[in-house]
Design a protein around this motif. Structure first.
Motif, mmCIF file in Angstrom:
data_model
loop_
_atom_site.group_PDB
_atom_site.id
_atom_site.type_symbol
_atom_site.label_atom_id
_atom_site.label_comp_id
_atom_site.label_asym_id
_atom_site.label_seq_id
_atom_site.Cartn_x
_atom_site.Cartn_y
_atom_site.Cartn_z
ATOM 1 N N UNK A 3 0.792 -1.229 0.000
ATOM 2 C CA UNK A 3 0.000 0.000 0.000
ATOM 3 C C UNK A 3 0.815 1.264 0.000
ATOM 4 N N UNK A 4 0.486 2.155 0.932
ATOM 5 C CA UNK A 4 1.062 3.502 0.885
ATOM 6 C C UNK A 4 2.560 3.520 1.146
ATOM 7 N N UNK A 5 3.038 2.625 2.025
ATOM 8 C CA UNK A 5 4.477 2.567 2.277
ATOM 9 C C UNK A 5 5.229 2.221 1.006
ATOM 10 N N UNK A 30 4.246 2.616 -2.002
ATOM 11 C CA UNK A 30 4.120 3.713 -2.955
ATOM 12 C C UNK A 30 5.209 4.745 -2.716
#
Lengths: 370, 309
Positions: free
Chosen positions: A130-132, A134
């Motif tokens: 996920x965001x990490x 990204x």
């Protein structure tokens, strides 16, 4: 979207042949029928390159569900590798046998080296999702760009911000793609010749991704995307399969980048900024993550829109206000940003999603209604 | 030795800016377990609004001492940034609170592009110089030089940090925020208005971001519409370094990253015999980020959360 009329083998064959014929005559229709058809054909060539890129990113984002914001780095790796071996820039340093390799060797090399960079990025980030992920991939893309920008000293490798000039065009079957080619009474100019070349590789990549999709590996990617713990309980080696996704996606980017460098004849770090990664992501998201026809559609929309904007918005602005009020470059990015928001809010599965993806995004609808 | 001291001062200045921005990331992460991808844009807007407003005041012939003009600009920038932060939450995050995690991430990236392009349409693509309203008072500090502005930046940061810790630990609002971050559903049952708390968190983070943006612009004498991405990324690195979700961690991470970056860019040339110089300054943050995520994903002070992301 179902193609019910394509039931029999003959019908499918007929449809494919018709489509192939349309693609074959497209450059002549464009260059013959329109005033600035050649610049349009150039845009189509770039659109084909973007399709290859988007399909590569689709493996990482769409299939394996790993959000990669530094994807353009692999495109850069392919492009710079081509430029090193096919321009006078490093000719004095590299041994002569390395220079100007045959096209297929070159593209294979670009795929392998970009794939290695993919593994390089993938291995430290395996545990992240996920965001990490990204953010880390975004950082990786920036690192590659900073090196491209600064590796002109102590030894001049990338020629820094000026970029590399004088990149040779492709030579294939004894033909020099840099000069107009006469064949069957037709004159194939550079844009025409490259159209067919890029189209061929694009078709190859589409074929590979189609075959991958329902293969063991393709299903393993989807399984990891859906539930990593369950996937590994089913005996999938999640580490290797994820690395493979990164390597595969990266190698597509590498091939595409090499073709880009030879077509453009010039590379510089300017072409590989974060915004380009976001654009490719936008193609995948807009079209429909994980669905090949959707991704192709997304790539075409996103890469052709700026050309249309340039041809339409500027005259309209001139007519309305007598001057250029809005910069089309700003306008284009503004539209893509808005499109990403609107798509995610209203139709998160994309414009042309696969059935499975659509079902996933709407599985809560029925619960909510009940 | 004075190079060391000089780089230490520079590092602490930029570190205090990173700390302020990192707090915005870490507060949002603490409460929603999501990264606010558009936070860098809030910082940029804070800087741009301040510059525009100060120029406007100066253009109208308002004669005030420099620090007061700066304060006026800041008072203008904070509400604008808070509004932007609120809008980010409403548009990109609230409608997708129960959606797959990829969805709010993509809307936030989209929104960040939109804000960037709007800023570029309003203010143009080029650098905006910071109006020359402040006298540069350079003080001698054991052989190194430090400006009044640098001292002020660090003091303001420390004051804001103290205020924030008081807010989170000692007030009713802070208690509601902590409850929401532990379990939003239960907090809701206890009478906490989750939506208000999340909006407030975004707005407080944005206000801190605006102050940081002004500090960047004032200390480096310029701002531009595309500055948000890089500074946001570095501040995020600071938040991860300290342990995301942890307020004290964000502060420690911010100062530490500022220190690493300025030492690294200051000494890289000497270490490598001039082969690599300060033009690689931006790389340190990314290397720190990757190293932290590989070796200690929980950061220095945080709990283990990286897997959840």
């Amino acid at each position: 979207m179902a193609f019910d009329f394509l039931k029999t083998r003959q019908q499918r064959l007929f449809a494919i042949l018709t489509f192939a014929l349309l693609l074959a005559v497209l450059p002549w229709v464009l260059s013959g029928g329109f005033e600035n058809g050649k610049s349009w054909l150039r845009a189509v060539d770039f659109a084909l390159l973007y399709i290859m890129l988007a399909l590569g990113l689709n493996i990482v984002v769409g299939y394996a569900g790993l959000l990669d914001l530094g994807y353009i780095a692999f495109y850069a790796v392919g492009a710079y590798l081509y430029s090193f071996l096919n321009s006078p820039h490093l000719a004095a340093v590299l041994p002569a046998w390395m220079m100007y390799p045959p096209l297929l060797v070159m593209l294979l090399l670009a795929a392998v080296v970009a794939g290695m960079f993919g593994v390089l990025l993938g291995s430290p980030t395996l545990k992240l999702r996920g965001d990490y992920l990204a953010i880390v991939t975004l950082g990786f893309g920036e690192i590659v760009r900073i090196f491209m920008n600064n590796l002109d000293r102590p030894i001049n490798i990338t020629n820094g911000p000026q970029g590399i000039n004088g990149i040779a065009k492709v030579h294939l079957f004894g033909l020099d793609f840099g000069k107009p080619i006469q064949w069957l009474g037709l004159t194939f100019e550079v844009v025409h010749a490259y159209y067919y070349l890029i189209l061929a590789f694009c078709a190859l990549i589409i074929f590979v991704t189609l075959r991958l999709q329902h293969s063991r590996i393709g299903r393993a990617w989807v399984a990891i995307r859906e539930d990593e713990i369950a996937a590994s309980a089913m005996g999938i080696n999640t580490r290797n399969i994820k690395l493979l996704a990164f390597a595969m996606g990266a190698s597509f980017g590498g091939v595409s980048g090499a073709l880009f460098a030879s077509f453009q004849g010039f590379v510089s770090p300017e072409s590989f900024v974060l915004m380009e990664s976001v654009m490719v992501l936008c193609m995948v998201v807009l079209g429909g993550m994980g669905h090949i026809p959707g991704v192709i559609l997304g790539a075409i929309i996103v890469s052709i829109t700026p050309e249309i904007l340039r041809d339409i918005i500027n005259p309209v602005q001139n007519a309305l206000f007598g001057k250029r009020v809005l910069d089309p470059e700003n306008l284009r990015m503004l539209i893509f940003g808005l499109a990403m928001i609107i798509i995610m809010l209203l139709r998160p599965e994309g414009l042309w999603p696969s059935k499975r993806r659509k079902a996933e995004f709407h599985e809560h609808d029925k619960e909510a209604a009940a | 030795m004075d190079i060391f001291l000089q780089q230490l001062i520079n590092g602490l200045t930029i570190g205090s800016i990173y700390a302020l921005i990192a707090l915005g990331y870490t507060m949002v992460y603490g409460i929603m377990q999501l990264i606010n991808f558009a936070h860098g844009e809030v910082v940029m807007i804070g800087a741009m609004v301040t510059i525009t407003f100060i120029n406007l005041l100066v253009g109208m012939g308002v004669h005030l001492p420099g620090p007061l003009l700066l304060l006026a600009g800041l008072m203008m920038a904070i509400p604008v940034s808070m509004l932007v932060g609120y809008a980010i939450e409403r548009v990109a995050y609230r409608p997708l609170r129960r959606a797959p995690r990829l969805a709010p991430l993509i809307t936030a990236i989209g929104l960040s592009i939109v804000l960037q392009q709007l800023a570029s349409l309003i203010w143009g693509r080029s650098f905006r110089p910071f109006p020359a309203i402040l006298e540069t008072n350079v003080h001698d500090f054991f052989g190194a030089s430090i400006t009044s502005l640098q001292i002020a930046s660090m003091l303001i940061t420390i004051a804001l940090l103290a205020g924030l810790f008081f807010l989170v630990e000692r007030t009713k609002l802070g208690r509601a925020m902590r409850a929401t971050s532990q379990n939003p559903d239960v907090a809701g049952l206890m009478g906490v208005n989750i939506n208000t708390i999340i909006s407030t968190t975004f707005m407080i983070g944005s206000a801190l971001g605006a102050v940081a943006g002004v500090m960047v612009a004032a200390n480096y004498d310029q701002a531009h519409p595309y500055m948000g991405a890089l500074i946001g990324l570095k501040a995020f690195t600071a938040a991860v370094l300290g342990g995301i979700g942890n307020l004290a961690g964000a502060v420690v991470g911010g100062f530490l990253l500022g220190f690493i970056e300025s030492m690294g860019s200051g000494y890289l040339g000497t270490w490598t015999d001039g082969a690599f110089g300060s033009n690689y300054k931006d790389i340190f943050a990314f290397i720190v980020l990757i190293a932290v995520l590989v070796f200690r994903p929980s950061g220095l002070l945080g709990e283990r959360v990286a897997d959840r992301a």
